[in-house]
Design a protein around this motif. Sequence first.
Motif, short mmCIF file in Angstrom:
data_model
loop_
_atom_site.label_atom_id
_atom_site.label_comp_id
_atom_site.label_asym_id
_atom_site.label_seq_id
_atom_site.Cartn_x
_atom_site.Cartn_y
_atom_site.Cartn_z
N ALA A 256 0.82 -1.21 0.00
CA ALA A 256 0.00 0.00 0.00
C ALA A 256 0.85 1.26 0.00
O ALA A 256 0.51 2.25 -0.66
CB ALA A 256 -0.94 -0.01 1.21
N THR A 273 -7.77 0.29 -2.58
CA THR A 273 -7.45 -0.23 -1.24
C THR A 273 -6.37 0.62 -0.58
O THR A 273 -5.33 0.13 -0.15
CB THR A 273 -7.00 -1.71 -1.31
OG1 THR A 273 -7.84 -2.42 -2.22
CG2 THR A 273 -7.11 -2.38 0.05
N SER A 275 -4.41 2.30 2.17
CA SER A 275 -4.23 1.92 3.57
C SER A 275 -4.72 3.04 4.48
O SER A 275 -4.47 4.23 4.22
CB SER A 275 -2.76 1.64 3.85
OG SER A 275 -2.54 1.50 5.24
N GLN A 277 -3.39 3.83 7.00
CA GLN A 277 -2.16 4.49 7.44
C GLN A 277 -1.75 5.62 6.49
O GLN A 277 -0.99 6.52 6.88
CB GLN A 277 -1.01 3.47 7.54
CG GLN A 277 -1.36 2.17 8.25
CD GLN A 277 -1.75 2.37 9.69
OE1 GLN A 277 -1.13 3.18 10.38
NE2 GLN A 277 -2.77 1.65 10.15
N VAL A 345 -6.23 -0.72 14.19
CA VAL A 345 -5.63 -1.16 12.93
C VAL A 345 -6.05 -0.27 11.77
O VAL A 345 -5.27 -0.02 10.86
CB VAL A 345 -5.98 -2.63 12.64
CG1 VAL A 345 -5.35 -3.10 11.33
CG2 VAL A 345 -5.53 -3.53 13.78
N PHE A 346 -7.29 0.21 11.80
CA PHE A 346 -7.83 0.90 10.63
C PHE A 346 -8.17 2.37 10.90
O PHE A 346 -8.85 2.99 10.08
CB PHE A 346 -9.07 0.15 10.12
CG PHE A 346 -8.77 -1.27 9.73
CD1 PHE A 346 -8.05 -1.54 8.59
CD2 PHE A 346 -9.16 -2.32 10.54
CE1 PHE A 346 -7.75 -2.84 8.23
CE2 PHE A 346 -8.86 -3.63 10.19
CZ PHE A 346 -8.15 -3.89 9.04
N THR A 401 0.17 -8.82 2.97
CA THR A 401 0.21 -7.37 2.82
C THR A 401 0.38 -6.71 4.18
O THR A 401 -0.04 -7.27 5.20
CB THR A 401 -1.08 -6.85 2.17
OG1 THR A 401 -2.19 -7.13 3.03
CG2 THR A 401 -1.31 -7.51 0.82
N ASP A 403 -1.13 -4.22 5.74
CA ASP A 403 -2.35 -3.99 6.51
C ASP A 403 -2.90 -5.28 7.08
O ASP A 403 -3.38 -5.32 8.23
CB ASP A 403 -3.41 -3.30 5.65
CG ASP A 403 -3.19 -1.81 5.52
OD1 ASP A 403 -2.36 -1.27 6.29
OD2 ASP A 403 -3.84 -1.18 4.66
N THR A 404 -2.86 -6.35 6.29
CA THR A 404 -3.37 -7.63 6.79
C THR A 404 -2.49 -8.17 7.90
O THR A 404 -3.00 -8.74 8.88
CB THR A 404 -3.45 -8.65 5.63
OG1 THR A 404 -4.32 -8.14 4.62
CG2 THR A 404 -4.02 -9.98 6.12
N ARG A 406 -0.81 -6.34 9.99
CA ARG A 406 -1.15 -5.56 11.19
C ARG A 406 -2.41 -6.10 11.85
O ARG A 406 -2.51 -6.22 13.07
CB ARG A 406 -1.33 -4.08 10.82
CG ARG A 406 -0.04 -3.28 10.77
CD ARG A 406 -0.31 -1.79 10.69
NE ARG A 406 -0.86 -1.43 9.39
CZ ARG A 406 -0.12 -1.08 8.34
NH1 ARG A 406 1.19 -1.06 8.45
NH2 ARG A 406 -0.67 -0.74 7.20
#
Length: 560
Positions: A256, A273, A275, A277, A345-346, A401, A403-404, A406
């Motif tokens: 990302a 998609t 992120s 972040q 996380v998000f 990935t 994000d996943t 995390r």
Amino acid sequence: MDLRNRRARGPAPSLLAAALAATLLVAGCSPVQPRQAVEDRPDVTDVLADGAELQQGGELAMGLSAEPDVLDPTTSSSLYTRYVMNTICEKLYDIDADNEIVPQLAADLPTVRRGGREVEIPLRDGIRFADGEDFDAAAVQQTLERHLTKDDSARSGEMGPVTDISTPDDRTVVLSYDEPFAPITASLADRAGMIMSPAALDELGDDFGQSPVCVGPFTFVERVPQTSITVEKDPLYYDADEVMLDEITYRIITDANIRAANLRAGEVQVIDTVSPQDISYLRRDDSLGTLQVGSLGYQGVTFNLGNTDGVGQPPGEIDTPLAQDPRLRQAFELSIDREALVNSVFNNEATPACSAISPDTPYATDASNACPEHDPEESLRLLEEAGVETPVEIEMTVSNTPDTLRLAQALQAMVREGGFDIEIAPVEYSTLLDQQDRGDFEALQLGWSGRIDPHGNLFGFVVSEQPDNVAGYSDPQVDELMTRAAQEEGTARRARTYGEAIDVLREDLPIVYLYRVTSLTAYSREVTNISTYADGVVRLGRAAYLADPDDVADAAGEGE
């Protein structure tokens, strides 16, 4: 290296603290709130030209977060495949920004007769496939019959129990059923409604996905595995005058941060998609715009309960406490604090989910909205009652990935208090799809982009021997309720039946639902006519560059 043996234990201390920071204090179940009640940012589904002059021609690159699977409407199962197919394979129906079904290759919505047992679909005239073949009823019939009969079809359950497909004339297709099948129009607004060229099907057969030919604003050019997919404008397209771009290249950029950097550098003009972040600093960049829309789908953890011989096969025996005893899966769910997960996380760019039915749809009920609270003490009690030694070790396969990972690390930290020890097994996304179909997993973190009818979010995943039932789950009561819900008339009646099925699924928990994403798409303000709807698909069929640089500056001043 076999990535299944790469195991990560323990997140960084800061992540652990964040994952456990927000804890709900009320026991029992609480309702999931509709997305608008928990987010300040409204949905932004489109960036449109609004009368601005458009540049004729040009090439656009999109940074794609994962590699699509096979480009075959009958067999594909990846959201990212739908991005590409959306530009080259139009459907009988589509959805709009308001999640309403609208005709695309069909001339109108279906006419339903005989109490729902006959569905007549009128077709548009004057349309040709990219290879010059005429689009007619015979072509539609051939595609739909392929969906129903191909051994590895992922569409058969979406079509329902069709008994006959007839073509009274060149512009009419009639589907016949012994029992009504209410979801059929919604199914035909997705991959089941993508119509393939008969000549290409006859020539390529099972290899159709290597060089797909359909009706669309663009036509397939080439695919470089793990690198890119290129499509070019189709001069035979019925609305070719509305298509501005000469070419679109979908570049596979799984990281990302790298996607975002490529967008800012002008190497790509659109990315999917985004992120959580990265979204804040992208929103602050005046040269960029963002789209955001809530999802009809979900992300969750699927447990392998009986997938021993591959998806769609009769369930086998998996002799582990996790597969055999639902109390372990119930305990796992009680160990999860969904609110903390979303926050940590998000960055609140997602919403908790406890079923496959979004609270923003008319099919939502108290049953589908109910959400078990975080209760690690009850989790430990259930594990003690089940007589298992703690911590219960679970290997969870995830995509690799950032994000996943995390998310996986936050889950790993969170469920430890409830008596579980997750071993994270990261793999490439395409490998993940292959492993889930083979049943080569104990637990799997993956999601579904969502459909407007609950049938598309539930039936294939929980009904015995269906093509998306990767858990190998089988329960006669769920099978009966899901079949009945598809046959019933009226949204409220169907919603109640889906609610009954969800009550059973909540006890068995083949899937523990975690959250619904906010689909975040970012784009250069040099381009326009881009859309992302609640089905998660980024639509580029009418994308174009702005001809006047002043229009770019004006768009930057308007914000999102």
